[in-house]
Design an enzyme around this catalytic site. Structure first.
Site, PDB file in Angstrom:
ATOM      1  N   VAL A 106     -10.938   2.970  -2.908  1.00 24.09           N
ATOM      2  CA  VAL A 106     -10.659   2.065  -4.315  1.00 24.09           C
ATOM      3  C   VAL A 106     -12.087   1.375  -3.547  1.00 24.09           C
ATOM      4  O   VAL A 106     -11.982  -0.018  -3.283  1.00 24.09           O
ATOM      5  CB  VAL A 106      -9.295   2.089  -3.998  1.00 24.09           C
ATOM      6  CG1 VAL A 106      -9.669   1.134  -5.860  1.00 24.09           C
ATOM      7  CG2 VAL A 106      -8.302   3.129  -3.750  1.00 24.09           C
TER       8      VAL A 106
ATOM      9  N   ASP B 251       0.976  -1.128   0.090  1.00 23.02           N
ATOM     10  CA  ASP B 251       0.152  -0.361  -0.037  1.00 23.02           C
ATOM     11  C   ASP B 251       0.864   1.199   0.367  1.00 23.02           C
ATOM     12  O   ASP B 251       1.954   1.370   0.981  1.00 23.02           O
ATOM     13  CB  ASP B 251      -1.340  -0.252   1.969  1.00 23.02           C
ATOM     14  CG  ASP B 251      -1.711   1.235   1.191  1.00 23.02           C
ATOM     15  OD1 ASP B 251      -3.081   0.747   1.355  1.00 23.02           O
ATOM     16  OD2 ASP B 251      -1.849   2.003   0.998  1.00 23.02           O
ATOM     17  N   ILE B 252       0.414   2.246  -0.511  1.00 19.93           N
ATOM     18  CA  ILE B 252       1.398   3.191  -1.373  1.00 19.93           C
ATOM     19  C   ILE B 252       1.652   3.731   0.452  1.00 19.93           C
ATOM     20  O   ILE B 252       2.430   4.871   0.321  1.00 19.93           O
ATOM     21  CB  ILE B 252       0.441   3.909  -2.381  1.00 19.93           C
ATOM     22  CG1 ILE B 252       1.807   5.139  -3.000  1.00 19.93           C
ATOM     23  CG2 ILE B 252      -0.753   5.070  -2.083  1.00 19.93           C
ATOM     24  CD1 ILE B 252       2.101   5.224  -4.226  1.00 19.93           C
TER      25      ILE B 252
ATOM     26  N   ASN C  66     -12.098  -1.977   3.886  1.00 16.59           N
ATOM     27  CA  ASN C  66     -13.507  -1.353   4.377  1.00 16.59           C
ATOM     28  C   ASN C  66     -13.997  -1.518   2.617  1.00 16.59           C
ATOM     29  O   ASN C  66     -13.963  -1.946   1.748  1.00 16.59           O
ATOM     30  CB  ASN C  66     -12.665  -0.607   4.120  1.00 16.59           C
ATOM     31  CG  ASN C  66     -11.536   0.293   5.137  1.00 16.59           C
ATOM     32  OD1 ASN C  66     -12.215  -0.473   6.452  1.00 16.59           O
ATOM     33  ND2 ASN C  66     -10.843   0.599   4.824  1.00 16.59           N
TER      34      ASN C  66
ATOM     35  N   HIS D 142     -10.467  -5.572  -1.857  1.00 11.98           N
ATOM     36  CA  HIS D 142      -8.727  -5.016  -1.244  1.00 11.98           C
ATOM     37  C   HIS D 142      -9.413  -5.469  -0.146  1.00 11.98           C
ATOM     38  O   HIS D 142     -10.155  -4.812   0.930  1.00 11.98           O
ATOM     39  CB  HIS D 142      -8.193  -4.337  -2.022  1.00 11.98           C
ATOM     40  CG  HIS D 142      -8.661  -3.066  -1.382  1.00 11.98           C
ATOM     41  ND1 HIS D 142      -9.627  -2.404  -2.028  1.00 11.98           N
ATOM     42  CD2 HIS D 142      -8.196  -2.352  -0.169  1.00 11.98           C
ATOM     43  CE1 HIS D 142      -9.488  -1.072  -1.074  1.00 11.98           C
ATOM     44  NE2 HIS D 142      -9.564  -1.169   0.125  1.00 11.98           N
TER      45      HIS D 142
ATOM     46  N   HIS E 289      -6.255  -5.135   3.494  1.00  5.92           N
ATOM     47  CA  HIS E 289      -5.154  -5.141   4.046  1.00  5.92           C
ATOM     48  C   HIS E 289      -4.861  -5.899   4.894  1.00  5.92           C
ATOM     49  O   HIS E 289      -5.556  -6.374   5.612  1.00  5.92           O
ATOM     50  CB  HIS E 289      -5.540  -3.334   4.932  1.00  5.92           C
ATOM     51  CG  HIS E 289      -6.112  -1.962   4.681  1.00  5.92           C
ATOM     52  ND1 HIS E 289      -5.318  -1.257   3.843  1.00  5.92           N
ATOM     53  CD2 HIS E 289      -7.461  -1.979   3.830  1.00  5.92           C
ATOM     54  CE1 HIS E 289      -6.380  -0.217   2.962  1.00  5.92           C
ATOM     55  NE2 HIS E 289      -7.576  -0.800   3.152  1.00  5.92           N
TER      56      HIS E 289
HETATM   57  P1  5GP Z   1      -9.333   1.960   1.284  1.00  6.04           P
HETATM   58  O1  5GP Z   1      -9.648   2.953   1.524  1.00  6.04           O
HETATM   59  O2  5GP Z   1     -10.043   1.606  -0.166  1.00  6.04           O
HETATM   60  O3  5GP Z   1      -9.461   0.828   2.346  1.00  6.04           O
HETATM   61  O4  5GP Z   1      -8.008   0.968   0.722  1.00  6.04           O
HETATM   62  C1  5GP Z   1      -7.397   2.275  -0.522  1.00  6.04           C
HETATM   63  C2  5GP Z   1      -5.439   2.088  -0.344  1.00  6.04           C
HETATM   64  O5  5GP Z   1      -5.471   2.206  -1.755  1.00  6.04           O
HETATM   65  C3  5GP Z   1      -5.304   2.772   1.018  1.00  6.04           C
HETATM   66  O6  5GP Z   1      -4.920   2.584   2.098  1.00  6.04           O
HETATM   67  C4  5GP Z   1      -4.683   3.781  -0.027  1.00  6.04           C
HETATM   68  O7  5GP Z   1      -3.206   3.931   0.307  1.00  6.04           O
HETATM   69  C5  5GP Z   1      -3.984   2.593  -1.381  1.00  6.04           C
HETATM   70  N1  5GP Z   1      -3.624   3.477  -2.551  1.00  6.04           N
HETATM   71  C6  5GP Z   1      -4.093   4.428  -3.338  1.00  6.04           C
HETATM   72  N2  5GP Z   1      -4.200   4.846  -4.283  1.00  6.04           N
HETATM   73  C7  5GP Z   1      -2.252   3.741  -4.790  1.00  6.04           C
HETATM   74  C8  5GP Z   1      -1.671   3.443  -5.673  1.00  6.04           C
HETATM   75  O8  5GP Z   1      -1.276   4.533  -6.357  1.00  6.04           O
HETATM   76  N3  5GP Z   1      -0.746   2.179  -5.421  1.00  6.04           N
HETATM   77  C9  5GP Z   1      -0.865   1.692  -4.104  1.00  6.04           C
HETATM   78  N4  5GP Z   1      -0.254   0.622  -3.836  1.00  6.04           N
HETATM   79  N5  5GP Z   1      -1.308   1.891  -3.249  1.00  6.04           N
HETATM   80  C10 5GP Z   1      -2.526   3.237  -2.756  1.00  6.04           C
END
Ligand code: 5GP
Length: 137
Positions: free
Chosen positions: A93, A28-29, A84, A97, A99
């Protein structure tokens, strides 16, 4: 197209730690904690409600495998598995996915659970339980 689909298609860069026919895993970035990793099905499921049984089962096997690798590599003090679903739940996103968030003593990651058990009677618990059971198909 979601950012994760672009990662799967190699249209944008990422640090991939695992890949097979059904799933991919990459760092995760945000690195909420060191080695924070996402495990993602390659198919375009938006959320947990869309996952098929085969993918769900395989996905969780990969989550376990990567968690074990992270434990071996970084010896975290603990580990959270987080998923989430929906903006209100923190999803940003909209491609399913999971985490993997290794935890280290003193880190600044947090999930807050507030105890609301006093708001529910024994009958309320039974009613909720029965409602869920009746919704299992
Ligand atoms: P969510 O909030 O949908 O549960 O998690 C989305 C995750 O995607 C976040 O933790 C965010 O840091 C990660 N993320 C968003 N854009 C990118 C990207 O371009 N590359 C990577 N590796 N992770 C990303």
């Amino acid at each position: 197209m979601s950012v994760f689909k672009k990662i799967i298609n190699r249209e944008i860069e990422s640090n991939i730690v695992y890949e097979d026919d059904l799933v991919i895993a990459f760092l995760d970035i945000s690195q909420a904690t060191k080695a924070h990793t996402l495990v993602v099905p390659k198919k375009d499921y938006q959320n947990i409600y869309q996952l098929d049984e085969k993918t769900a089962g395989h996905l969780f096997k990969v989550v376990v495998k990567i968690s074990q690798a992270i434990k071996k590599a970084f010896q975290p003090d603990g580990l959270n598995i987080v998923n989430n679903n929906g903006a209100v739940a923190g999803q940003s996103v909209f491609h399913y996915h999971i985490h993997i968030i290794p935890r280290y003593k003193g880190d600044d990651f947090s999930i807050k659970y507030v105890n609301h058990s006093q708001d529910y009677s024994k009958e309320d618990f039974i009613k909720i339980k029965e409602t869920i059971i009746n919704s299992l198909s």
